[in-house]
Design a protein around this motif. Sequence first.
Motif, mmCIF file in Angstrom:
data_model
loop_
_atom_site.group_PDB
_atom_site.id
_atom_site.type_symbol
_atom_site.label_atom_id
_atom_site.label_comp_id
_atom_site.label_asym_id
_atom_site.label_seq_id
_atom_site.Cartn_x
_atom_site.Cartn_y
_atom_site.Cartn_z
ATOM 1 N N VAL A 103 0.831 -1.202 0.000
ATOM 2 C CA VAL A 103 0.000 0.000 0.000
ATOM 3 C C VAL A 103 0.867 1.255 0.000
ATOM 4 C CG1 VAL A 103 -1.670 1.359 1.301
ATOM 5 C CG2 VAL A 103 -1.972 -1.127 1.100
ATOM 6 N N GLU A 104 1.817 1.335 0.913
ATOM 7 C CA GLU A 104 2.626 2.552 1.029
ATOM 8 C C GLU A 104 3.423 2.871 -0.234
ATOM 9 O OE1 GLU A 104 6.143 4.582 3.784
ATOM 10 O OE2 GLU A 104 5.315 2.626 4.316
ATOM 11 N N PRO A 105 4.183 1.918 -0.800
ATOM 12 C CA PRO A 105 4.946 2.267 -2.013
ATOM 13 C C PRO A 105 4.064 2.658 -3.191
ATOM 14 C CG PRO A 105 5.152 -0.075 -1.508
ATOM 15 C CD PRO A 105 4.534 0.566 -0.316
ATOM 16 N N LEU A 106 2.923 1.979 -3.345
ATOM 17 C CA LEU A 106 2.044 2.331 -4.458
ATOM 18 C C LEU A 106 1.384 3.685 -4.242
ATOM 19 C CD1 LEU A 106 0.426 -1.092 -5.390
ATOM 20 C CD2 LEU A 106 1.674 0.420 -6.936
ATOM 21 N N GLU A 107 0.981 3.947 -3.009
ATOM 22 C CA GLU A 107 0.385 5.245 -2.729
ATOM 23 C C GLU A 107 1.415 6.366 -2.865
ATOM 24 O OE1 GLU A 107 -2.881 5.950 -2.367
ATOM 25 O OE2 GLU A 107 -3.045 3.839 -2.922
ATOM 26 N N ALA A 152 9.580 0.398 -7.690
ATOM 27 C CA ALA A 152 9.723 -1.040 -7.928
ATOM 28 C C ALA A 152 10.990 -1.575 -7.276
ATOM 29 C CB ALA A 152 9.739 -1.319 -9.428
ATOM 30 N N GLN A 153 12.073 -0.837 -7.408
ATOM 31 C CA GLN A 153 13.334 -1.257 -6.802
ATOM 32 C C GLN A 153 13.222 -1.299 -5.288
ATOM 33 O OE1 GLN A 153 15.973 1.628 -8.493
ATOM 34 N NE2 GLN A 153 16.133 0.544 -10.451
ATOM 35 N N ARG A 185 11.400 -6.951 0.036
ATOM 36 C CA ARG A 185 10.688 -8.228 0.102
ATOM 37 C C ARG A 185 11.631 -9.344 -0.325
ATOM 38 N NH1 ARG A 185 6.714 -7.583 3.313
ATOM 39 N NH2 ARG A 185 5.754 -9.479 2.465
ATOM 40 N N ASP A 186 12.185 -10.028 0.650
ATOM 41 C CA ASP A 186 13.217 -11.027 0.381
ATOM 42 C C ASP A 186 12.739 -12.145 -0.545
ATOM 43 O OD1 ASP A 186 14.983 -9.645 1.946
ATOM 44 O OD2 ASP A 186 14.703 -10.907 3.721
ATOM 45 N N ALA A 187 11.528 -12.644 -0.306
ATOM 46 C CA ALA A 187 11.027 -13.749 -1.121
ATOM 47 C C ALA A 187 10.878 -13.323 -2.575
ATOM 48 C CB ALA A 187 9.688 -14.240 -0.575
ATOM 49 N N LEU A 188 10.354 -12.120 -2.786
ATOM 50 C CA LEU A 188 10.176 -11.617 -4.136
ATOM 51 C C LEU A 188 11.524 -11.388 -4.810
ATOM 52 C CD1 LEU A 188 8.045 -10.783 -6.181
ATOM 53 C CD2 LEU A 188 8.053 -8.489 -5.187
ATOM 54 N N SER A 189 12.474 -10.869 -4.045
ATOM 55 C CA SER A 189 13.818 -10.663 -4.571
ATOM 56 C C SER A 189 14.450 -11.982 -4.988
ATOM 57 C CB SER A 189 14.689 -9.970 -3.528
ATOM 58 O OG SER A 189 16.013 -9.810 -3.993
ATOM 59 N N MET A 201 15.945 -7.975 -18.243
ATOM 60 C CA MET A 201 14.525 -7.741 -18.039
ATOM 61 C C MET A 201 14.221 -6.250 -17.951
ATOM 62 S SD MET A 201 12.122 -8.846 -14.787
ATOM 63 C CE MET A 201 12.938 -7.677 -13.699
ATOM 64 N N PHE A 202 15.000 -5.520 -17.137
ATOM 65 C CA PHE A 202 14.752 -4.090 -16.999
ATOM 66 C C PHE A 202 15.054 -3.342 -18.296
ATOM 67 C CE2 PHE A 202 14.724 -4.932 -12.393
ATOM 68 C CZ PHE A 202 13.587 -4.223 -12.051
ATOM 69 N N ASN A 203 15.998 -3.845 -19.076
ATOM 70 C CA ASN A 203 16.257 -3.248 -20.390
ATOM 71 C C ASN A 203 15.042 -3.404 -21.290
ATOM 72 O OD1 ASN A 203 18.845 -2.337 -19.833
ATOM 73 N ND2 ASN A 203 19.844 -4.179 -20.619
ATOM 74 N N ARG A 204 14.420 -4.587 -21.259
ATOM 75 C CA ARG A 204 13.232 -4.806 -22.086
ATOM 76 C C ARG A 204 12.084 -3.900 -21.647
ATOM 77 N NH1 ARG A 204 15.012 -10.317 -21.805
ATOM 78 N NH2 ARG A 204 13.622 -10.763 -20.046
#
Length: 251
Positions: free
Chosen positions: A107-111, A201-202, A208-212, A232-235
Amino acid sequence: METQAADDGTPLDASATSDAPASIGGWEARAADPGYRAAVLDLLGALAYGELSAFERLAEDAKFAPGLVDKAALAKMASNEYHHYQQLHDRLVEVGADPTEVMTPFVEPLENFHRMTAPSDWLEGLVKAYVGDAIATDFYREVAVRLDDDTRDLVLSVSADTGHAQFAVDRVRQAIEEDPRVGGRLALWGRRLMGEALSQAQRVVAERDALSNLLVGGAEVQGFDLVEVGKMFNRITEAHTRRMAALGLAS
């Protein structure tokens, strides 16, 4: 969520952003790995809140619409975003997760992103809906090719274009044709959206360790290696450049 578009505004096949590897199996088999399960719940939580936020924002942006036709178009898009949210909500419940609990960390990062990129008018709102949301969509589609079959199909389904793409391209190009000065302002806006989206995003991935682990790969998770993450980030950046060109804007 958005499709990619060619320079002339024709939507491109978003599934072509990366080559899909061999299947890693279904959810039931993969979810036995607690690290993988945590990563998928993070991914679905971020995506679910993103869809809920998109619904709210599109409904709010409709107030900028210059006429009833455009207002109705945004209302329909908002409805589609809510439908995507409901699919994700239901899937989280199905796998035994609490949707609110899973979404809360995002919520916080998206907001923060939405506060930093609040549109000041109708055209900025359209560019954000087309370009800004598409950056997140590209990320989810890139990660989807490394997911179990069930989760991958869901992520790709809710990443389908809700009508933003051609609608935004048509309206923005028309506005630039009527007043070419608009193009410079919107080009700067598009670059700001890209910068803020990548920054948030970074931050999310770092926290989030699991996502990383899902992205980088590790002993227990079949993810990207560091070289692949860079590609991926280049694409994603290249897709952003194509979308800006589709709108008639310099990236």
